[in-house]
Design an enzyme around this catalytic site. Structure first.
Site, short mmCIF file in Angstrom:
data_model
loop_
_atom_site.label_atom_id
_atom_site.label_comp_id
_atom_site.label_asym_id
_atom_site.label_seq_id
_atom_site.Cartn_x
_atom_site.Cartn_y
_atom_site.Cartn_z
NE ARG A 144 -4.32 -1.17 -0.11
CZ ARG A 144 -4.50 -2.18 -0.92
NH1 ARG A 144 -3.48 -2.57 -1.70
NH2 ARG A 144 -5.66 -2.81 -0.99
CD GLU A 147 -2.62 3.72 -5.68
OE1 GLU A 147 -3.68 3.13 -5.99
OE2 GLU A 147 -1.66 3.11 -5.18
CG HIS A 151 -3.01 -0.29 -6.97
ND1 HIS A 151 -3.34 0.46 -5.86
CD2 HIS A 151 -3.11 -1.59 -6.58
CE1 HIS A 151 -3.65 -0.35 -4.85
NE2 HIS A 151 -3.50 -1.60 -5.27
#
Length: 320
Positions: free
Chosen positions: A231, A260, A279
């Site tokens: 993360r 993000e 991601h």
């Protein structure tokens, strides 16, 4: 008597649909991403797989039948954990479905940085024939895996194929196959100076928030590479950028970020010693199969018998 209701807010292949329908033949089952097919049934759903934030109002703040949520992601830091616990709603994660895909991404980044594949891709675009200063090998180096869960275990297994020494960090300190040395979380700083590669796979919790700051990067070798597929908020990004710019560490492979999508003005985009992926490390053609067949259906069998959920039940106090 009203039928019990299951909602799966994901598009599934026919074989997975059939498996679900056969598991609960007397239930009302709604499957698909199209909200119109299940939106007005949320209040009566006993089980929801593929939770969405928009479900919070009808399912958690209004009277509902909800008893169990199957997350479609491994991380559950975005869920209202305190509220779910207070309502005695079970939550199971998709932990484990990414073990192959993410471990492959980890080694793609490690090898890419070590063998300068990112440099050569840029040179190819420029039609430039140059050595690029290639000299490093991954074989027989030391890898530190921070967070030895399903992904970490698979990463350790692959590392052994390269003859690497594997140091693991996990909360319990419990030994694991393919890990040569396991230490507890509070010993993180003591093992960082030994590592040629530091791979973070930890979830985001109160304990792991900004786990990596200037202190940790300063403890690493200047020749070490940092890989983060856990993360983004487990890293103080400004400190990482500084470490990369000043040569405190050799490079980084990053799939996750504090914000993000990664902001276009972030210095990370222009650093030659950084590989960035959006991601996407867990993406795989087998994702839905694994969630349904390996996690949801086995748990469903226990649930229907009134038994405890055995796979990936989230501990609300730990946050994962």
């Amino acid at each position: 008597m009203a039928k019990r209701t299951l909602i799966v807010a994901q598009d599934l292949k026919e074989d997975l649909k059939k498996a679900l329908l056969s598991a609960v033949p007397d239930w009302e089952v709604y499957i698909g991403k199209d909200r119109s097919s299940w939106e007005d049934r949320l209040h009566q759903a006993e089980i929801i797989a593929g939770w969405q934030k928009s479900m919070e109002e009808p399912c958690l703040k209004e009277p509902s039948q909800l008893k169990w949520i199957q997350s479609w992601s491994a991380g559950v830091d975005s869920y209202p954990l305190d509220l779910l616990e207070s309502k005695h709603i079970a939550l199971t994660s998709a932990n484990g479905v990414h073990a192959y895909s993410i471990s492959e991404t980890i080694f793609a980044m490690m090898l890419g940085l070590t063998r300068k594949i990112n440099t050569y891709v840029k040179q190819q675009l420029e039609r430039k024939w140059a050595h690029g200063g290639l000299k490093l090998e991954i074989h027989e180096k030391t890898i530190g895996i921070i967070g030895v869960g399903a992904i970490g275990k698979e990463t350790a297994k692959i590392a052994k194929a390269f003859g690497m020494k594997v140091i693991g960090v996990r909360h319990s300190g419990k030994p694991e196959e393919y890990v040569d040395q396991m230490v507890k979380s509070e010993q993180l700083n003591t093992i960082l100076p030994q590592c040629d590669y530091v791979v973070s796979t930890v979830p985001l919790t109160k304990e792991t928030y900004q786990l990596f700051t200037k202190e940790q990067f300063d403890a690493m070798k200047s020749s070490a590479f940092f890989i983060n597929i856990g993360r983004g908020e487990t890293v103080k990004e400004a400190d990482l950028i500084q470490a990369l710019q000043e040569g405190a560490i050799a490079g980084a492979g990053l799939d996750v970020f504090e914000t993000e999508p990664l902001e276009s003005e972030s210095p990370l985009w222009s650093l030659d010693n950084v590989i960035i992926t959006p991601h996407s490390a867990g993406s795989t053609e087998r994702y839905n199969d694994r969630v349904i067949k390996d996690i949801f259906l086995p748990n469903l069998q226990h649930y229907l018998k009134g038994e405890a959920l055995l796979i990936n039940l989230v501990d609300y106090h730990k946050g994962y």
